[in-house]
Design an enzyme around this catalytic site. Structure first.
Site, PDB file in Angstrom:
ATOM      1  N   ILE A  60       0.824  -1.216   0.000  1.00  0.00           N
ATOM      2  CA  ILE A  60       0.000   0.000   0.000  1.00  0.00           C
ATOM      3  C   ILE A  60       0.857   1.264   0.000  1.00  0.00           C
ATOM      4  O   ILE A  60       0.396   2.341   0.369  1.00  0.00           O
ATOM      5  CB  ILE A  60      -1.003  -0.016   1.173  1.00  0.00           C
ATOM      6  CG1 ILE A  60      -0.294  -0.130   2.534  1.00  0.00           C
ATOM      7  CG2 ILE A  60      -1.974  -1.174   1.005  1.00  0.00           C
ATOM      8  CD1 ILE A  60      -1.239  -0.035   3.735  1.00  0.00           C
ATOM      9  N   GLY A  64       5.191   0.348  10.420  1.00  0.00           N
ATOM     10  CA  GLY A  64       4.133   1.108   9.741  1.00  0.00           C
ATOM     11  C   GLY A  64       3.419   2.115  10.623  1.00  0.00           C
ATOM     12  O   GLY A  64       2.930   3.130  10.138  1.00  0.00           O
ATOM     13  N   GLU A  65       3.334   1.829  11.895  1.00  0.00           N
ATOM     14  CA  GLU A  65       2.498   2.666  12.756  1.00  0.00           C
ATOM     15  C   GLU A  65       3.228   3.309  13.931  1.00  0.00           C
ATOM     16  O   GLU A  65       2.824   4.370  14.411  1.00  0.00           O
ATOM     17  CB  GLU A  65       1.329   1.810  13.280  1.00  0.00           C
ATOM     18  CG  GLU A  65       0.322   1.527  12.193  1.00  0.00           C
ATOM     19  CD  GLU A  65      -0.536   0.294  12.434  1.00  0.00           C
ATOM     20  OE1 GLU A  65       0.028  -0.806  12.529  1.00  0.00           O
ATOM     21  OE2 GLU A  65      -1.757   0.430  12.508  1.00  0.00           O
TER      22      GLU A  65
HETATM   23 MO1  MOS Z   1      -3.406  -0.286   9.535  1.00  0.00          MO
HETATM   24  S1  MOS Z   1      -4.667   0.985  10.549  1.00  0.00           S
HETATM   25  O1  MOS Z   1      -3.447  -1.687  10.461  1.00  0.00           O
HETATM   26  O2  MOS Z   1      -3.944  -0.491   7.976  1.00  0.00           O
END
Ligand code: MOS
Length: 746
Positions: free
Chosen positions: A472, A711-712
């Site tokens: 993504i 990612g987070e």
């Molecule tokens: Mo993320 S909010 O786990 O795509």
């Protein structure tokens, strides 16, 4: 023997050229023949029912093929079970055009299908709908009386309710010498990735569909379409080779997918449905919430009591939840705790995970409360964190697989120059600006999901890796190629990673910062199995120079298998394939987390953010002039793509703290700034100096690669660090995000 020249290298994105030159195709870019265009009509009321539909004017327009509403939609197989997709919360999934009921403002109520996009869009404006309105509620703060515990369902496994109380919170809080009692409020935020939600459905005939969709999970959406429309799984293929950002918005199938497929099946034609930017505000969003915290410490600043209650928006039809209230106890040892989580059902669409869902929400409140405690105690905010540093996970007493948070604090504080901070609020200035320093901690889970990999040594001696996972925008394609190349001893250009296709072996949706561990570990497993197979083939070869070699004396390198000590004795991959009658050699392997072993451990990523703000003395405008975030997330496979994940998250942190907000007019029950002109996000002028540090964290326990996920985690600490810096600059605590600078005006 493993030689890993690619892992740890800052490779450029392999698909970067396609992306910047525009040759990368996204869901709405597939120009299939005789394509029809769907345009969605959205409800203009918030709650009630449709009492009259008149589509005659729209239908009369030349070029309009069909107008679908709840009155004439085709009959559907609707999955009668509760869950139509793998990420559905408990409740009843929203079914577009199912009936005449309106559940939220902007609900899709009709789909106009035409030969041209512009005709469909214009015809949509001619669809006449009469409504009967009912009273509605859209505010968590005004509807706390409706708060109740969330229903449980499959989602509960990943999002458990808060744990039972420990000790005696009331007594400990009452008796404590230092305490803070504070409330925090967050407004709604809407997902606005660059790529709009879009689906191009190709009607292949024989009941088969090929669907180009904007999604984080090709298999999840394949299951959804097959379940909902009563198709065979193998007749539905969902492709998402490029995804222009998603951040959680594409975890669940969105309504344009449903509408595009419905129209394609009904008309037996190829149909594309794209939402416009305004329509993006009718779906995926981070929920508004109110948090109440009461934290207390002893004389030395050791936490003794904590209560954290969260009241969080959900819709009237599903119980969406996040993990919010229990995070403090995974970070700080506290003997007396009470954690609560309640949903407040509102007449809005179901909230959706948005980058670090729950974590960033909670840590803002927790780390601002810690900052207040530091001031009450008269000790440095960083020192307070260190006095409460947990060597084992306080919530379970289990050791961490690894935890380099102390290093994050140290390296980020050093690089930032935290020791230059004068703790007195408002004491630091630069010309006409008040300068504030703030810091905060971040925590996030380290997930790993099962993933199945097909590994093929092709006729040409190249390695093909197949998996349904999406990229993504995170760098997954590049990172997986690096892992695969090193595992088989091939140069990057000899690895072909096939992904973004539901036809390929199983992957969960890309979410939870879990893909590097999930897909990456599975690649290691599959590559190992393939190597074993290749070694067997080598032994079978009649003239093999390696026939008698011991496995441990062999190395896979540069497309050949060679003796470690005598590399001139080798066999090329191509020779192995030739000996296999020219046939490609395949293996398939499932990679899974070591659940049994890992049950004894706590698995988390950590971060620390240090932020400097400048606040204009007269205008009170706030600028984040610089920020340092240090992250401990195990092994970093690609420092460049990982750096981008963290710096991108830091920008989002600025956004969440100071800008992003979907404003609801409670009299209308709708978002009044549903466009990117009025929904503010940082521009280049708002983003100054950002530094990313990866603290070394060797994790031999977590998985074969020693990786967690990035990612987070880069977002989690930022909003609290900014809010704390604003306090340090101005002496004012603003506990409502985003912080509006006018609240700082006298
Ligand atoms: Mo993320 S909010 O786990 O795509």
């Amino acid at each position: 023997m493993a030689i890993k020249p690619n892992i740890g290298q800052p490779l450029n994105r392999l698909e970067g050229r396609q992306k910047v030159t525009g040759s990368a195709k996204y869901a709405a870019d597939y120009h299939v023949p005789q394509l029809l265009y769907g345009y969605v009509v959205n409800s203009t009321i918030t709650k009630g029912k449709i009492v009259r539909v008149d589509t005659s004017a729209a239908k009369a327009l030349p070029g309009v093929v069909e107008v679908l509403t709840h009155e004439n939609r085709p009959g559907l197989a609707w999955f009668d079970l509760q869950y139509a997709d793998m990420d559905a919360p408990p409740g009843t999934v929203f079914k577009p055009l199912h009936d005449n009921k309106i559940r939220f403002n902007g609900q899709p109520v009709a789909l106009v299908v035409a030969e041209e996009f512009e005709i469909a869009r214009y015809a949509a404006s001619l669809v006449q709908l009469d409504y009967e309105e009912e009273p509605f509620v859209t505010s968590v703060e005004a509807n706390l009386s409706k708060a109740r515990p969330a229903k449980k369902g499959i989602a509960t496994a990943l999002k458990p309710p808060p744990p039972a109380p420990t000790g005696n919170f009331e007594k400990a809080y009452e008796a404590a010498p230092f305490k803070v009692d504070a409330e925090y409020y967050h407004g709604n935020e809407h997902h606005n990735p660059m790529e709009l939600f879009a689906t191009t459905t190709v009607y292949e005939g024989n009941g088969k569909l090929t669907i180009y969709d904007k999604t984080q999970g090709t298999i999840n959406n394949q299951l959804f379409v097959a379940n909902v429309f009563g198709l065979r799984y193998k007749d539905v293929r969902v492709l998402a080779p490029y995804v222009g950002g998603a951040f959680g918005s594409g975890l669940r199938p969105q309504y344009q997918l449903f509408l595009s497929v419905m129209a394609a099946l009904h008309l037996k034609r190829n149909v594309r449905v794209v939402l416009d930017r305004h329509q993006m505000f009718t779906l995926a969003h981070r929920p508004q919430n109110l948090q109440q915290l009461q934290f207390a410490t002893d004389e030395n600043g050791k936490l003794t009591a904590a209560r954290h209650a969260a009241f969080v928006e959900t819709s009237s039809y599903e119980d969406y939840t996040e993990v919010i209230s229990s995070w403090s106890h995974r970070l700080y040892p506290i003997s007396n705790t009470r954690f609560e989580y309640k949903v407040v059902p509102l007449d809005l669409s179901t909230p959706t995970d948005m980058r670090a869902p729950g974590g960033v929400t909670a840590m803002h409140a927790i780390e601002c409360t810690m900052d207040q405690l530091a001031y009450k105690l008269g000790i440095d905010p960083l020192e307070l964190r260190l006095r409460n540093y947990a060597e084992v996970d306080p919530s379970t007493e289990k050791p961490f697989t690894s935890k380099a948070l102390r290093e994050c604090y140290r390296q980020a504080a050093d690089s930032f120059g935290w020791s230059n901070r004068n703790p007195e609020p408002g004491s630091m200035t630069r010309g006409n600006k008040l300068v504030g320093y703030g810091m905060a901690t971040g925590v996030w889970d380290a997930y790993q999901f099962p993933s199945r990999i097909e590994a093929i040594l092709t006729k040409e001696g190249k390695l093909m890796i197949n998996n349904a996972v999406t990229d993504i925008g995170t760098g997954t394609f590049t990172v997986m190629t690096q892992i695969a190349a090193d595992e088989l001893g091939l140069p990057i250009e000899d690895v072909i990673f096939g992904y973004g296709d539901s036809k390929k072996p199983f992957s969960m949706f890309q979410g939870g910062s879990s893909m590097t561990s999930s897909t990456g570990v599975a690649i290691v497993m599959a590559a190992k199995a393939l190597k074993k197979k290749l070694l067997e083939k080598v032994k079978e070869m009649s003239d093999s120079p390696l026939a008698d070699a011991d496995e441990k004396d062999l190395v896979f390198r540069n497309g050949r298998i060679a003796l470690v000590n005598e590399p001139s004795v080798h066999i090329n991959f191509q020779e192995i394939v030739a000996a296999n009658k020219g046939q490609a050699i395949k293996t398939t392997k499932m990679g899974k987390p070591h659940l049994l072993k890992l049950r004894k451990y706590s698995k988390m990523t950590h971060s620390a953010s240090f932020v400097e703000v400048e606040v204009d003395k007269d205008l009170k405008t706030i600028t984040v002039t610089r920020a340092v975030t240090a992250v401990a997330a195990g092994k970093i496979i690609n420092p460049r793509t990982a750096h981008s994940q963290i710096s991108g998250s830091m920008v989002w942190g600025i956004s969440k703290a100071l800008q992003e907000e979907s404003v609801i007019d409670e009299n209308l029950g709708k978002y009044v700034n549903a466009n990117l002109a009025e929904y503010h996000i940082p521009t280049h002028a708002d983003v100054h100096q950002l530094e990313v540090i990866f603290a070394e964290e060797r994790d031999e326990l977590i998985n074969e690669l020693g990786v967690k996920g990035v990612g987070e985690i880069g977002l989690v600490a930022m909003p609290a660090a900014i809010a704390n810096a604003v306090f340090h600059a101005t002496g004012k605590r603003i506990n409502k995000l985003p912080i509006h600078f006018d609240e700082l005006l006298e």
